[in-house]
Design a protein around this motif. Structure first.
Motif, PDB file in Angstrom:
ATOM      1  N   LYS A 139      19.567  34.580  -4.151  1.00 10.47           N
ATOM      2  CA  LYS A 139      20.040  35.030  -2.836  1.00 10.47           C
ATOM      3  C   LYS A 139      20.602  36.448  -2.909  1.00 10.47           C
ATOM      4  CE  LYS A 139      21.227  30.338  -1.353  1.00 10.47           C
ATOM      5  NZ  LYS A 139      22.336  29.412  -0.969  1.00 10.47           N
ATOM      6  N   LYS A 140      21.038  36.840  -4.110  1.00 13.94           N
ATOM      7  CA  LYS A 140      21.643  38.164  -4.279  1.00 13.94           C
ATOM      8  C   LYS A 140      20.596  39.264  -4.445  1.00 13.94           C
ATOM      9  CE  LYS A 140      23.790  36.560  -7.905  1.00 13.94           C
ATOM     10  NZ  LYS A 140      24.640  36.455  -9.122  1.00 13.94           N
ATOM     11  N   TYR A 141      19.298  38.878  -4.533  1.00 17.05           N
ATOM     12  CA  TYR A 141      18.279  39.854  -4.890  1.00 17.05           C
ATOM     13  C   TYR A 141      17.150  39.909  -3.870  1.00 17.05           C
ATOM     14  CZ  TYR A 141      20.687  39.353  -9.367  1.00 17.05           C
ATOM     15  OH  TYR A 141      21.636  39.303 -10.352  1.00 17.05           O
ATOM     16  N   ARG A 142      16.416  41.013  -3.910  1.00 13.45           N
ATOM     17  CA  ARG A 142      15.204  41.167  -3.106  1.00 13.45           C
ATOM     18  C   ARG A 142      14.036  40.606  -3.933  1.00 13.45           C
ATOM     19  NH1 ARG A 142      15.668  47.461  -2.706  1.00 13.45           N
ATOM     20  NH2 ARG A 142      16.382  46.994  -4.810  1.00 13.45           N
ATOM     21  N   VAL A 143      13.385  39.582  -3.364  1.00 12.05           N
ATOM     22  CA  VAL A 143      12.340  38.867  -4.095  1.00 12.05           C
ATOM     23  C   VAL A 143      10.992  39.064  -3.401  1.00 12.05           C
ATOM     24  CG1 VAL A 143      11.572  36.649  -5.005  1.00 12.05           C
ATOM     25  CG2 VAL A 143      14.019  37.147  -4.812  1.00 12.05           C
ATOM     26  N   GLU A 163      13.487  33.489   4.481  1.00 14.08           N
ATOM     27  CA  GLU A 163      14.105  34.773   4.795  1.00 14.08           C
ATOM     28  C   GLU A 163      14.534  35.556   3.553  1.00 14.08           C
ATOM     29  OE1 GLU A 163      17.231  31.572   6.055  1.00 14.08           O
ATOM     30  OE2 GLU A 163      15.042  31.837   6.150  1.00 14.08           O
ATOM     31  N   PHE A 164      14.608  34.868   2.406  1.00 12.40           N
ATOM     32  CA  PHE A 164      14.974  35.565   1.162  1.00 12.40           C
ATOM     33  C   PHE A 164      13.751  36.176   0.466  1.00 12.40           C
ATOM     34  CE2 PHE A 164      18.506  32.461   1.448  1.00 12.40           C
ATOM     35  CZ  PHE A 164      19.549  33.367   1.545  1.00 12.40           C
ATOM     36  N   LEU A 165      12.545  35.958   1.038  1.00 15.33           N
ATOM     37  CA  LEU A 165      11.314  36.392   0.389  1.00 15.33           C
ATOM     38  C   LEU A 165      10.657  37.522   1.177  1.00 15.33           C
ATOM     39  CD1 LEU A 165       9.837  32.858  -0.379  1.00 15.33           C
ATOM     40  CD2 LEU A 165      11.365  34.231  -1.815  1.00 15.33           C
ATOM     41  N   LEU A 183      12.188  46.409  -4.978  1.00 18.02           N
ATOM     42  CA  LEU A 183      12.356  44.962  -5.194  1.00 18.02           C
ATOM     43  C   LEU A 183      13.180  44.770  -6.455  1.00 18.02           C
ATOM     44  CD1 LEU A 183       8.838  43.316  -4.654  1.00 18.02           C
ATOM     45  CD2 LEU A 183      10.852  43.056  -3.186  1.00 18.02           C
ATOM     46  N   ASP A 184      13.907  43.659  -6.517  1.00 20.00           N
ATOM     47  CA  ASP A 184      14.642  43.322  -7.734  1.00 20.00           C
ATOM     48  C   ASP A 184      13.819  42.383  -8.622  1.00 20.00           C
ATOM     49  OD1 ASP A 184      17.050  44.685  -6.886  1.00 20.00           O
ATOM     50  OD2 ASP A 184      17.310  43.045  -5.459  1.00 20.00           O
ATOM     51  N   ILE A 185      13.087  41.510  -7.960  1.00 21.38           N
ATOM     52  CA  ILE A 185      12.335  40.460  -8.662  1.00 21.38           C
ATOM     53  C   ILE A 185      11.013  40.262  -7.937  1.00 21.38           C
ATOM     54  CG2 ILE A 185      12.288  37.997  -9.266  1.00 21.38           C
ATOM     55  CD1 ILE A 185      15.368  38.033  -9.146  1.00 21.38           C
ATOM     56  N   CYS A 186       9.976  39.917  -8.704  1.00 21.84           N
ATOM     57  CA  CYS A 186       8.760  39.439  -8.035  1.00 21.84           C
ATOM     58  C   CYS A 186       8.343  38.110  -8.655  1.00 21.84           C
ATOM     59  CB  CYS A 186       7.638  40.462  -8.088  1.00 21.84           C
ATOM     60  SG  CYS A 186       6.951  40.776  -9.700  1.00 21.84           S
ATOM     61  N   ALA A 187       7.812  37.230  -7.788  1.00 24.60           N
ATOM     62  CA  ALA A 187       7.392  35.890  -8.208  1.00 24.60           C
ATOM     63  C   ALA A 187       5.876  35.860  -8.293  1.00 24.60           C
ATOM     64  CB  ALA A 187       7.890  34.838  -7.225  1.00 24.60           C
TER      65      ALA A 187
END
Length: 814
Positions: A139-143, A163-165, A183-187
């Motif tokens: 929740k703390k990051y841009r995913v 909404e977090f994605l 972005l902070d993270i990518c899935a």
């Protein structure tokens, strides 16, 4: 009638038309009529220089050829994933790849594969030092996710709100955003993400997996209306590519390119004192694990490797701290927290029991089949044995700092047993020189796979799919087994003895047994052969004493002995000594090859005397020598004193011939002949020759042959049953073949011995009245049935009848 013919013709035309239509319809539903769609998803499918490439594409092209299709890779459509995903569900005759097969998707498609294994992960820059312990942390990051991709679906399934994605239509956009800190993270699947980072000229080693969402496989996904028969044809073609090695080659070609491999060898670390798996010798690592890695990774996969031996705790810690890439061991849950592991085991470790062979509890120890069965015994163990700490901690354990010191406790009779990995414990017992005192109980009480474990931060972890394929291929082509066999260093020593000298059939057979036992056991069996004149291993007492020692397993495991001597202790063998039992040598060979000898007689020997015969030797007919006169008729025997073995039947046979029979130990026979205590003896030409009886005043050889020289290769049954099953089979095979070789040798040498004896001045004589000699022994048969049957005359007679049905095909003599 004419009307019927017209109707018949019309019907046939209709059937032909229908069949023709059916063929066309089948062609329309062939693989050529299908639209194959994919996305830019390297290294599985991607566009390069105007053409589509990748693992899934190369496999698909091979499948088309296997199926005889006209379709080529030029017909494949490269599309955005979201659009292709919708088309594959709603348009018939479509196939989308490469798709992760999940429970949510299971009913949406029909599947063929797998193409390759896959990890779906969350990836971030290492410099950001992002820690994701639970998915609440994101929740703390841009995913970033790809619309309709498996990464998005898994996150939503696991409770992450949409909404977090941040959704895009391709992973390349996500990666660019990640690189530029938008972005902070990518899935996304791990390998594809790192590949694309590398091909954008950025270093994939600057990025790390911060969370694993799932581990799965990639498939070809067909529309649900696709006929099952077509799916099966496609799957069969794909399976053939896996069987013939094509699939492995394609995986290797891509998984070792695209992402730059480190400019250093892959560093493997090992326990430096765990022979034969891994040990350090003259500063160099050796062992099963090192040889497997050299063959699989270095030779077949073409990657540079280095091997370092360390104390085991330090070796594991080096991988944990990314100072080394990999080790090979049991993939415990704790080790999986910092490594990725192969699915194919490198070796299967088997836990067995070791004990002193003279332990008074040895029979109870042999009965132990499970870990819990060890509870009644005092055990020795070493503190570094994680398996022992987990499974034996509540038992009566004498703990030592090292394996060697634990084995020393066992050898000093302070413990009843030691349980550990068979290969490792056996190696150390040999090294300590305790192989004569300590035996392995062949019961496997536990086993565990040793897998390749690669550190999660190692750039080499992407080789795991190819490594699994390589190990599988090595198992199929026998390469793994050859490496295992090379390091099977725990030798089971079989102590053998005969009271005969070099050149005798006894020593010939024992040496052949040694040669064959080593061969069939892959050198895990070795023998110590004691015989007369052998300075290293001199004969252990006489034949009768050898038999007694083998029965009671005192210093001796195996002996070759004449049946006449063996039957003194084992009355069942007396039937072999019945005078004139064998009309010819071929009759004896039929008997010894029969189940009657291998099963029935061995059953009696095991039950009553704790031995079994692993082979039977034939030395030719036993003929009489003497120093007094040429014997050709029964009357000539009167007044002679002939040495016989201690066997009662042999003694009474010569008494029936009209002479004095004097039983003497074999070791005293030559001297008795020399000083005239006895006038003669009886033995085959071979024995007469190597005993040099012409030097003991023996002038005459009479071919009376009441007995065929027969001798079992006897092994102690308790010892035999302590051998692992594969070594028991090796012993049985070696014994049988050594016997056959001895038969051939005797047949070749028989006439030669006869000529040599003649050249030495011994006169060879034939009987003038052989039928009278046979008649003189007839009453003895009836008298010995009771002895053969251990007091039961009928059983003795029945046994002889069975034997004679095999040998002479005639009824027993009355």
């Amino acid at each position: 009638m004419k009307s019927f013919k017209i109707k018949l013709i019309i019907s046939l035309m209709f059937l032909l038309l229908f069949s023709s239509t059916g063929i066309c319809f089948s062609a329309e539903t062939s693989i050529d009529s299908y639209t194959f769609m994919t996305e830019n998803y390297p290294p599985f499918n991607f566009e390069k220089d105007g053409s589509i490439n990748g693992i899934a594409l190369d496999l698909l092209g091979k499948v088309f050829k296997k199926m005889g299709a006209k379709k080529t890779l030029k017909d494949i459509k490269l599309m955005p994933w979201a659009r292709a995903y919708i088309d594959a569900q709603h348009k018939e005759k479509t196939c989308l790849f490469s798709m992760v097969r999940t429970s949510q998707r299971e009913q949406l498609f029909k599947w063929a594969g797998p193409i390759a294994p896959l990890r779906i992960v969350l990836i971030a820059k290492k410099s950001r030092k992002i820690k994701i312990r639970t998915l609440d942390d994101i929740k703390k990051y841009r995913v970033g996710v790809v619309n309709h991709d498996i990464g998005e679906q898994l996150l939503i399934k696991k409770g992450v709100k949409k909404e977090f994605l941040e959704k895009v239509h391709s992973q390349k956009l996500n990666i660019l955003k990640l690189i530029n800190d938008r972005l902070d993270i990518c899935a996304y699947p791990e390998y594809s993400t790192l590949w694309q980072i590398a091909n954008l000229d950025f270093d994939p080693n600057d990025y790390e997996v911060v969370y694993v969402l799932d581990e799965s496989f990639l498939f070809y996904a067909f529309h649900t209306n696709t006929p099952d028969s077509l799916i099966q044809q496609f799957q069969n073609a794909l399976n053939e590519l896996k069987i013939d090695g094509t699939h492995q080659k394609i995986l290797g070609a891509y998984l070792n390119q695209g992402l730059p491999m480190p400019q250093r060898p892959m560093k493997f670390v090992y326990f430096d004192n765990y022979a034969p798996f891994s040990w350090k010798e003259n500063g160099k690592m050796r062992g099963i694990l090192i040889d497997v890695i050299d063959e699989a990774v270095k030779n077949r996969m073409g990657l540079p490797v280095s091997h370092q031996g360390l104390p085991w705790a330090r070796a594991q810690n080096d991988v944990k701290q990314s100072k080394a890439d990999a080790f090979i061991t049991v993939p415990t849950p704790e080790r999986k927290t910092f490594t990725e592991t192969s699915t194919e085991p490198v070796v299967q470790a088997q836990v067995t029991i070791f004990a002193k062979k003279d332990n008074p509890k040895i029979k109870d120890i042999r009965a132990a089949k499970t870990i819990s069965d060890l509870r009644p015994f005092v055990q020795s163990q070493y503190t570094g044995n994680g398996w022992a700490k987990k499974n034996l901690a509540s038992m009566n354990i004498l703990w030592s700092p090292t394996m060697d010191s634990a084995i020393n406790l066992l050898n000093a009779d302070r413990a009843d047993l030691f349980a550990g990995v068979s290969q490792v414990v056996g190696y150390n017992i040999n090294k300590l020189g305790f192989h004569d005192q300590i035996i392995e109980i062949p019961n496997i009480i536990d086993s565990a796979p040793f897998n390749l474990c690669i550190g999660k931060n190692s750039p080499y972890k992407r080789i795991l799919p190819e490594f699994d394929e390589t190990i599988k291929k090595m198992r199929q082509d026998g390469s793994l087994q050859k490496i295992y066999n090379k390091h099977k260093t725990f030798k089971h020593f079989i102590v053998c003895s005969t009271d005969n000298s070099e050149g005798s059939l006894h020593v010939f057979a024992l040496k052949k047994f040694d040669e064959l036992a080593r061969k069939y056991s892959n050198d895990r069996i070795a023998t110590k052969i004691h015989y007369r004149g052998n300075k290293q291993y001199p004969a252990i007492k006489g034949e009768e004493a050898n038999v007694n020692m083998v029965m009671h397993k005192k210093e001796l495991h195996l002996t070759v002995v004449a049946s006449g001597n063996a039957s003194v202790k084992m009355p069942v063998l007396e039937f072999l000594m019945l005078p004139y039992m064998f009309p010819d040598i071929s009759a004896a060979k039929r008997l010894f090859r029969s189940d009657f000898m291998k099963r029935k007689i061995n059953q009696v020997l095991k039950k009553r005397h704790n031995v079994r015969a692993v082979g039977w030797l034939i030395g030719g007919y036993r003929h009489m020598t003497n120093s007094k006169l040429p014997v050709t008729r029964l009357e000539d025997m009167k007044g002679l004193t002939i040495r016989t073995p201690g066997n009662q039947l042999m003694r009474e046979t010569y008494q029936a011939f009209g002479c004095n029979a004097k039983p003497l130990k074999w070791s005293k026979t030559f001297a008795a002949l020399l000083d005239g205590t006895v006038d003669g003896q009886e033995n085959p030409y071979n024995v007469i020759f190597y005993s040099r009886f012409w030097e003991a005043n023996q002038k005459y050889v009479t071919n009376n042959g009441p007995f065929l020289w027969l001798g079992p290769i006897l092994i102690n049954n308790d010892f035999f049953e302590t051998l692992p099953e594969e070594l028991q089979l090796a012993v049985l095979k070696a014994g049988a073949e050594a016997s056959e070789l001895e038969w051939q040798w005797i047949a070749q040498e028989g006439d030669a011995y006869k000529k040599i004896l003649s050249d030495k001045g011994m006169q060879i004589l034939e009987l003038e009245d052989k039928s009278r000699w046979e008649e003189a022994t007839k009453p003895l048969w009836e008298n010995f049935y009771s002895i053969i049957g251990y007091g039961n005359k009928d059983k003795g007679r029945e046994l002889v009848e069975k034997a004679m049905r095999i040998t002479t095909k005639q009824r027993v003599r009355n």
